[in-house]
Design a protein around this motif. Sequence first.
Motif, PDB file in Angstrom:
ATOM      1  N   TYR A  40       4.754   3.372  -1.574  1.00  0.00           N
ATOM      2  CA  TYR A  40       3.478   3.970  -1.978  1.00  0.00           C
ATOM      3  C   TYR A  40       2.377   3.372  -1.104  1.00  0.00           C
ATOM      4  N   HIS A 150      -5.008   6.700 -11.282  1.00  0.00           N
ATOM      5  CA  HIS A 150      -3.873   5.780 -11.234  1.00  0.00           C
ATOM      6  C   HIS A 150      -4.171   4.665 -12.232  1.00  0.00           C
ATOM      7  N   GLU A 153      -5.497   1.131 -11.588  1.00  0.00           N
ATOM      8  CA  GLU A 153      -6.685   0.969 -10.744  1.00  0.00           C
ATOM      9  C   GLU A 153      -7.931   0.933 -11.636  1.00  0.00           C
ATOM     10  N   HIS A 250     -10.467   5.551  -6.647  1.00  0.00           N
ATOM     11  CA  HIS A 250      -9.165   4.894  -6.547  1.00  0.00           C
ATOM     12  C   HIS A 250      -9.394   3.481  -6.042  1.00  0.00           C
ATOM     13  N   SER A 251      -8.316   2.699  -5.975  1.00  0.00           N
ATOM     14  CA  SER A 251      -8.421   1.388  -5.345  1.00  0.00           C
ATOM     15  C   SER A 251      -7.079   1.036  -4.732  1.00  0.00           C
TER      16      SER A 251
END
Length: 749
Positions: A40, A150, A153, A250-251
């Motif tokens: 990922y 996600h 995150e 996101h992160s």
Amino acid sequence: MKKFLFLILFISLLFSKEMLIKINNVSKEEIPFLLKEGFYIYEVGKNYIIGAIDEGKFLPIKNKYSYEILIEDMLDYHQRMAPGDNFGRFHSYQEIVDTFNIIAQNNPDLVRLDTIGYSVQNRLILAMKISQNAGSDEHRPRIVWDGTTHGNENIGAEVCLYLVRYLLSNYGVDPLVTHLINTREIWVIPIVNPDGMAARTRGNANGVDLNRDYGFAWWQETPAPFSQPEIRAIRNFFQRAPFVLYITYHSGTRAAMWPWSYTSAATYDSIFHSFLTQRYSYYTGYPAFQIARGLYEARGTSSDFGYGAEGALCLAIELCSPHVPDTTQIDTICRANLSANLEMLKRVGWGIRGRVYDSLTNEPIKAIIELQPPYSPVYSDTCGYFFRYCSEGTYSLRIFANGYQEKIIDNIYVPPDTYIFIDIPLVRDTLQPLFAYKNIFAIINDQPNYINYTFPSFVLGRENNKRLSLGVKGWVVYDMQIPIINGPGMDFMVIEDTIDPEGCSVYVSNNWNGPWYFCGVDTGTSYFDLSNAGVSYCRYIKIIDQGYGVNGPTGGYDLDAIEAVVSNVPALTIRQIVIYDSLGNNNGRIDPGETCFSVINLRNVGRQPANNIIGILKTNDQYVTILDSIASFGDIPPDSLRNNENDRFLIYASSQTPRSHIVNFQLYLYGSNYTDSLRFNLEIGELTVTDPIPDNRQPEPLYYAYDDIDTFYQQCEPFEWVEIRNVGTRLPITSDDQTIRIPLPFPIY
Ligand SMILES: [Ca+2]
Ligand SMILES: [Ca+2]
Ligand SMILES: [Ca+2]
Ligand SMILES: [Ca+2]
Ligand SMILES: [Zn+2]
């Protein structure tokens, strides 16, 4: 005697631990291999790639590359950074929900808090609206942020919460914030993936990566496009009104990115996309790039959906690396992004605004507005208002809408850092064919080594020689906005490239997500008859490439437009069915043992009046007897509703009818120029949520309820209700005789 069923969930961690790896001396050409091996990817550097991999899948990568292990066990790392049930300095899911509820209660004039859906495990997906007079629709330019798609995150939800708090605590204090809240419609969805957040996992409770589940440019990485309830909630949310700008958090790396993510082709709006991300970078220092070029090609993502299907400009912001920052960094990250967001909030109000309406009746029109350049569409809302961000310059606008003559307005000068407003009356044109209004699904099978420079928006509007290449076995769904009517003969035309005709099969539905009825298969530009699908009208059309084209840049069906013959005939549809059960328990629904009157509202969606309409109601259901099956509806002009209020149907349901039994009815319609039969269902003994404490609490009541006696078809009385103020808990009650152990916050005797 009541049965007690105790449901005990054993949560076992069957997966091996996930590691964060930095692969060194690696080029971008290795990305397909890495993705295939389950790596990922978070960050793609000049000669390194950072990503996560399950320990059990690491061997092929370990053997091929030189690497460093950045984090041994990502779950353990998450638990250390956000410890315990309350996630330490981070906010847990419950803390965010509670905080948003408290903020909403403390700011009733500025805030509306909606539950826009539920996660797999029935957690709430919240959307907060911040705007002056938040309870009403003021037709202001709209912006939306979302976080924590996600689940691990968390910093995305923190940035959302920080923004909300800053805006509301500075309203009436800071002139800029006050102005922005008074003139913009601000939406914040702090947690897209509540189950993943609670479980500290990237995916949702089904283990699905939600940022691969959107139906725009989706490709086989989730069970189906829009397969997950969280993403259907976001999709439905976007159908409320068009947004100018959508920012998704996101992160895992630091970046300010724009679509497309599914292809390295540029968006038509790349000049605005890159400008906005550069402004975002100015405050945050994030490198700015297009997702597919700077990271990798990812399909079914939120930003491609928001831009490609909904017409919003989109930014995908990667907040920090690694995905969970040190707690000392939370405030720094939130503050930097706040500054960027205040500028984005200013900019969504700039550019071109207008109102599209019928030149004769002044009725609002839901139109498509194409800025030229860059030739990309935005939509007007249900009141005809649209907002198109652009920088200073001179533009043209093309405005097109079903049922109206197209209009082009040239030489519109937009001054810097402000907006201009244009009144746009359109002239009704009832003879113009209906055309596709919006893309709903786009599953485009691009060939490796070819860049497909055609896009789903090319199919909107009438035939214009701009075609979407579906790729071999690709498929799309379009919303026609207005139902196509099954008139005499052929009803609609699917228009392709005439030089190189390919095959497609066509399905129709009245629901965006099916069920789909097969309407035919043909080659090149072809006509289709709704009679083949057995429907009297349809709003959604699905087109699937037949798969016998050759691979290549234009492989697969090349769809230019869908045009529907405007049948000059009447067409009746059922709009509403009303039950009068004052002879029974008078709850407005048909229950076992009741004799009910029924009134059906018919709408004529056709172009001609339907005269002297008589309805005959039939059913083959063993539990239902129709005591009066004939009703008169009179004359029904086009675009009008009529009912049989003065000549009601009479229906009896046997007391033996099982609970929640579905009955199929057929309504045969006969008139002096009309014959048709329509189908509908009624549920007998429907169980619905009722609010026993009528205090107008919105939206859905959230209660603990327990039922201490088993009774049949009595409502409210046998229940003991306790209203939980603030936040309730949705219980997964799926059947009768089910007991769920809940921690009651009060003594019970
Ligand atoms: Ca906390
Ligand atoms: Ca027909
Ligand atoms: Ca076209
Ligand atoms: Ca009833
Ligand atoms: Zn993410």
